[in-house]
Design an enzyme around this catalytic site. Sequence first.
Site, PDB file in Angstrom:
ATOM      1  N   SER A 119      -7.593 -12.712   4.771  1.00  0.00           N
ATOM      2  CA  SER A 119      -6.226 -12.452   5.231  1.00  0.00           C
ATOM      3  C   SER A 119      -5.527 -13.726   5.669  1.00  0.00           C
ATOM      4  CB  SER A 119      -6.263 -11.530   6.452  1.00  0.00           C
ATOM      5  OG  SER A 119      -6.774 -10.279   6.121  1.00  0.00           O
ATOM      6  N   HIS A 140      -5.549 -11.823  -2.477  1.00  0.00           N
ATOM      7  CA  HIS A 140      -5.349 -11.067  -1.239  1.00  0.00           C
ATOM      8  C   HIS A 140      -4.652  -9.733  -1.522  1.00  0.00           C
ATOM      9  CE1 HIS A 140      -3.353 -10.910   3.005  1.00  0.00           C
ATOM     10  NE2 HIS A 140      -4.467 -10.216   2.967  1.00  0.00           N
ATOM     11  N   GLU A 152      -1.329 -11.191  -3.060  1.00  0.00           N
ATOM     12  CA  GLU A 152      -0.960 -12.588  -2.797  1.00  0.00           C
ATOM     13  C   GLU A 152      -2.031 -13.448  -3.443  1.00  0.00           C
ATOM     14  OE1 GLU A 152       1.125 -13.937   1.346  1.00  0.00           O
ATOM     15  OE2 GLU A 152      -0.768 -12.932   1.576  1.00  0.00           O
ATOM     16  N   ASN A 190       0.542 -12.443   6.406  1.00  0.00           N
ATOM     17  CA  ASN A 190       0.077 -12.336   7.798  1.00  0.00           C
ATOM     18  C   ASN A 190       0.743 -13.321   8.744  1.00  0.00           C
ATOM     19  OD1 ASN A 190      -1.665 -10.076   7.842  1.00  0.00           O
ATOM     20  ND2 ASN A 190      -2.966 -11.212   6.423  1.00  0.00           N
TER      21      ASN A 190
HETATM   22  N1  CAA Z   1      -6.765   5.041   0.099  1.00  0.00           N
HETATM   23  C1  CAA Z   1      -6.149   5.482  -1.003  1.00  0.00           C
HETATM   24  N2  CAA Z   1      -4.985   6.180  -0.979  1.00  0.00           N
HETATM   25  C2  CAA Z   1      -4.450   6.443   0.217  1.00  0.00           C
HETATM   26  C3  CAA Z   1      -5.048   6.020   1.424  1.00  0.00           C
HETATM   27  C4  CAA Z   1      -6.262   5.289   1.325  1.00  0.00           C
HETATM   28  N3  CAA Z   1      -6.912   4.818   2.395  1.00  0.00           N
HETATM   29  N4  CAA Z   1      -4.266   6.433   2.445  1.00  0.00           N
HETATM   30  C5  CAA Z   1      -3.217   7.094   1.908  1.00  0.00           C
HETATM   31  N5  CAA Z   1      -3.323   7.088   0.565  1.00  0.00           N
HETATM   32  C6  CAA Z   1      -2.388   7.681  -0.400  1.00  0.00           C
HETATM   33  C7  CAA Z   1      -2.319   9.187  -0.239  1.00  0.00           C
HETATM   34  O1  CAA Z   1      -3.338   9.815  -0.995  1.00  0.00           O
HETATM   35  C8  CAA Z   1      -0.945   9.484  -0.790  1.00  0.00           C
HETATM   36  O2  CAA Z   1      -0.974   9.533  -2.196  1.00  0.00           O
HETATM   37  P1  CAA Z   1       0.070  10.459  -3.040  1.00  0.00           P
HETATM   38  O3  CAA Z   1       1.407   9.785  -2.936  1.00  0.00           O
HETATM   39  O4  CAA Z   1      -0.493  10.447  -4.400  1.00  0.00           O
HETATM   40  O5  CAA Z   1       0.048  11.795  -2.370  1.00  0.00           O
HETATM   41  C9  CAA Z   1      -0.110   8.264  -0.390  1.00  0.00           C
HETATM   42  O6  CAA Z   1      -1.065   7.221  -0.096  1.00  0.00           O
HETATM   43  C10 CAA Z   1       0.708   8.529   0.839  1.00  0.00           C
HETATM   44  O7  CAA Z   1      -0.176   8.969   1.855  1.00  0.00           O
HETATM   45  P2  CAA Z   1       0.194  10.051   2.963  1.00  0.00           P
HETATM   46  O8  CAA Z   1       1.211  10.993   2.414  1.00  0.00           O
HETATM   47  O9  CAA Z   1      -1.074  10.640   3.489  1.00  0.00           O
HETATM   48  O10 CAA Z   1       0.755   9.200   4.181  1.00  0.00           O
HETATM   49  P3  CAA Z   1       1.977   8.211   4.259  1.00  0.00           P
HETATM   50  O11 CAA Z   1       3.142   8.698   3.486  1.00  0.00           O
HETATM   51  O12 CAA Z   1       2.124   7.902   5.705  1.00  0.00           O
HETATM   52  O13 CAA Z   1       1.462   6.887   3.514  1.00  0.00           O
HETATM   53  C11 CAA Z   1       0.567   4.726   3.761  1.00  0.00           C
HETATM   54  C12 CAA Z   1       0.320   6.218   3.930  1.00  0.00           C
HETATM   55  C13 CAA Z   1       0.758   4.387   2.276  1.00  0.00           C
HETATM   56  C14 CAA Z   1      -0.665   4.045   4.285  1.00  0.00           C
HETATM   57  C15 CAA Z   1       1.873   4.339   4.553  1.00  0.00           C
HETATM   58  O14 CAA Z   1       1.775   4.803   5.870  1.00  0.00           O
HETATM   59  C16 CAA Z   1       2.113   2.838   4.580  1.00  0.00           C
HETATM   60  O15 CAA Z   1       2.662   2.276   3.638  1.00  0.00           O
HETATM   61  N6  CAA Z   1       1.727   2.201   5.686  1.00  0.00           N
HETATM   62  C17 CAA Z   1       1.866   0.743   5.838  1.00  0.00           C
HETATM   63  C18 CAA Z   1       0.829   0.073   4.971  1.00  0.00           C
HETATM   64  C19 CAA Z   1       0.853  -1.409   5.144  1.00  0.00           C
HETATM   65  O16 CAA Z   1       1.714  -2.014   5.769  1.00  0.00           O
HETATM   66  N7  CAA Z   1      -0.170  -2.061   4.534  1.00  0.00           N
HETATM   67  C20 CAA Z   1      -0.341  -3.480   4.685  1.00  0.00           C
HETATM   68  C21 CAA Z   1      -1.300  -3.733   5.841  1.00  0.00           C
HETATM   69  S1  CAA Z   1      -1.508  -5.449   6.109  1.00  0.00           S
HETATM   70  C22 CAA Z   1      -2.559  -5.953   4.928  1.00  0.00           C
HETATM   71  O17 CAA Z   1      -3.082  -5.192   4.154  1.00  0.00           O
HETATM   72  C23 CAA Z   1      -2.845  -7.427   4.860  1.00  0.00           C
HETATM   73  C24 CAA Z   1      -3.851  -7.966   5.796  1.00  0.00           C
HETATM   74  O18 CAA Z   1      -4.421  -9.007   5.466  1.00  0.00           O
HETATM   75  C25 CAA Z   1      -4.145  -7.385   7.116  1.00  0.00           C
HETATM   76  P1  NAD Z   2     -14.367  -3.946   7.262  1.00  0.00           P
HETATM   77  O1  NAD Z   2     -14.849  -4.249   8.619  1.00  0.00           O
HETATM   78  O2  NAD Z   2     -13.821  -2.594   6.947  1.00  0.00           O
HETATM   79  O3  NAD Z   2     -15.522  -4.225   6.182  1.00  0.00           O
HETATM   80  C1  NAD Z   2     -16.274  -5.408   6.092  1.00  0.00           C
HETATM   81  C2  NAD Z   2     -17.572  -5.079   5.357  1.00  0.00           C
HETATM   82  O4  NAD Z   2     -18.233  -6.307   5.025  1.00  0.00           O
HETATM   83  C3  NAD Z   2     -18.553  -4.259   6.196  1.00  0.00           C
HETATM   84  O5  NAD Z   2     -18.930  -3.097   5.472  1.00  0.00           O
HETATM   85  C4  NAD Z   2     -19.738  -5.204   6.408  1.00  0.00           C
HETATM   86  O6  NAD Z   2     -20.988  -4.542   6.471  1.00  0.00           O
HETATM   87  C5  NAD Z   2     -19.638  -6.078   5.167  1.00  0.00           C
HETATM   88  N1  NAD Z   2     -20.313  -7.374   5.281  1.00  0.00           N
HETATM   89  C6  NAD Z   2     -20.308  -8.233   6.330  1.00  0.00           C
HETATM   90  N2  NAD Z   2     -21.040  -9.319   6.025  1.00  0.00           N
HETATM   91  C7  NAD Z   2     -21.518  -9.139   4.763  1.00  0.00           C
HETATM   92  C8  NAD Z   2     -22.327  -9.918   3.885  1.00  0.00           C
HETATM   93  N3  NAD Z   2     -22.812 -11.103   4.253  1.00  0.00           N
HETATM   94  N4  NAD Z   2     -22.603  -9.426   2.652  1.00  0.00           N
HETATM   95  C9  NAD Z   2     -22.146  -8.217   2.265  1.00  0.00           C
HETATM   96  N5  NAD Z   2     -21.354  -7.443   3.059  1.00  0.00           N
HETATM   97  C10 NAD Z   2     -21.047  -7.904   4.289  1.00  0.00           C
HETATM   98  O7  NAD Z   2     -13.279  -5.087   6.924  1.00  0.00           O
HETATM   99  P2  NAD Z   2     -12.002  -4.989   5.948  1.00  0.00           P
HETATM  100  O8  NAD Z   2     -10.866  -4.444   6.713  1.00  0.00           O
HETATM  101  O9  NAD Z   2     -12.418  -4.353   4.665  1.00  0.00           O
HETATM  102  O10 NAD Z   2     -11.700  -6.544   5.743  1.00  0.00           O
HETATM  103  C11 NAD Z   2     -12.482  -7.323   4.868  1.00  0.00           C
HETATM  104  C12 NAD Z   2     -11.756  -8.604   4.515  1.00  0.00           C
HETATM  105  O11 NAD Z   2     -10.482  -8.290   3.927  1.00  0.00           O
HETATM  106  C13 NAD Z   2     -11.451  -9.525   5.714  1.00  0.00           C
HETATM  107  O12 NAD Z   2     -11.502 -10.859   5.277  1.00  0.00           O
HETATM  108  C14 NAD Z   2     -10.024  -9.122   6.063  1.00  0.00           C
HETATM  109  O13 NAD Z   2      -9.331 -10.132   6.736  1.00  0.00           O
HETATM  110  C15 NAD Z   2      -9.439  -8.892   4.682  1.00  0.00           C
HETATM  111  N6  NAD Z   2      -8.279  -8.000   4.629  1.00  0.00           N
HETATM  112  C16 NAD Z   2      -8.203  -6.927   5.465  1.00  0.00           C
HETATM  113  C17 NAD Z   2      -7.107  -6.081   5.395  1.00  0.00           C
HETATM  114  C18 NAD Z   2      -6.988  -4.875   6.272  1.00  0.00           C
HETATM  115  O14 NAD Z   2      -5.906  -4.293   6.357  1.00  0.00           O
HETATM  116  N7  NAD Z   2      -8.035  -4.455   6.946  1.00  0.00           N
HETATM  117  C19 NAD Z   2      -6.112  -6.317   4.429  1.00  0.00           C
HETATM  118  C20 NAD Z   2      -6.242  -7.418   3.572  1.00  0.00           C
HETATM  119  C21 NAD Z   2      -7.327  -8.269   3.679  1.00  0.00           C
END
Ligand code: CAA
Ligand code: NAD
Length: 283
Positions: A119, A140, A152, A190
Amino acid sequence: MSINTVMVIGAGQMGGGIAQVMAAAGRKTYLNDVNMDIVKSRLAFIEKLLDKDVSKGKITEEQKAQTLANLIPSTDQHDAADCDLVVEAIVENMDIKSKVFKNLDEICKPSCILASNTSSLPITEIAAVTRRPEKVIGMHFMNPVPVMKLVEIIRGLATSDETYAAIKAESEALNKTPVEVRDVPGFISNRVLQVMINEAIYSLYEGVASVEDIDTVMKLGMNHPMGPLQLADFIGLDTVLAIMETLYTGYADCKYRPCPLLRQYVKAGWLGKKTGRGFYTYN
Ligand code: CAA
Ligand code: NAD
């Protein structure tokens, strides 16, 4: 170059989603984690998602069966020996990721691309532990992977044009939209998103409003699909904190200082949805 066989390392929420979309696109996909229970439980979760897609008429029974057949459980990284691409999606920690990349560099064939779903961590630094930095890249995905359209793509200092072109083409083959971003802490996604989440946590910490009210402001006021505190729970508070630490140290700028409340929640093991408790509680 063609990508037919892949390994996804880490069967957490991201690795599971990445493996699902790779398998659905016809790739033979190893899903690897530290023990078989984790892998099996992620595969069962993927099967449930595919069942839902079948019942909604989004895919056929045959497509579901083919996707599941393409998924191969693994606990041995040596299974990556015949892979064209490995996508690492383990915990957001440079030391642990570096060990995995060093190991993969020994195991994988020279043509194999090593991608990280990190991330926020520098791709250049991850690449430097291998003897193939030109074949290391950031790929990403966003959570939940089967739903979110963005990938990304982050090139390290030494990433080759050929590697970039292959990952761009692969992202498009997965029906995603790739965007190229320079190798800076937190990339674009991020650097922007986590500052908003951290600010929401500070607002809670300072007693400005309740969890629900902070989220309602952003949902109804800004049309976000979920509020920042719910989104933090959904990402995982350990991951949110790790990203903030990377931004804070990477830019050496106090505007990225992680909120003390976030640190406290992580210390308490309140990591969000995955542990059943974060800013909200979950069944
Ligand atoms: N896996 C697969 N599909 C999923 C799911 C999951 N974990 N969660 C929800 N879905 C699907 C549902 O099955 C549903 O599909 P259909 O349209 O075919 O019915 C669809 O997504 C919408 O789901 P819901 O109706 O249950 O709920 P919702 O309308 O609230 O949508 C959401 C759920 C898509 C997650 C929406 O809330 C959303 O867009 N949230 C924000 C997501 C976001 O910002 N993601 C980025 C996070 S940051 C990141 O990823 C980067 C990082 O490095 C941290
Ligand atoms: P998570 O905690 O759900 O899963 C991590 C998994 O990695 C666990 O099942 C753990 O057992 C496994 N693991 C740890 N060390 C390992 C190793 N040496 N070999 C094999 N498996 C190992 O975490 P996540 O949310 O899936 O995030 C995973 C990566 O993706 C991180 O780098 C995170 O920053 C990135 N990411 C997360 C998100 C998010 O929304 N959570 C979105 C984009 C990118």
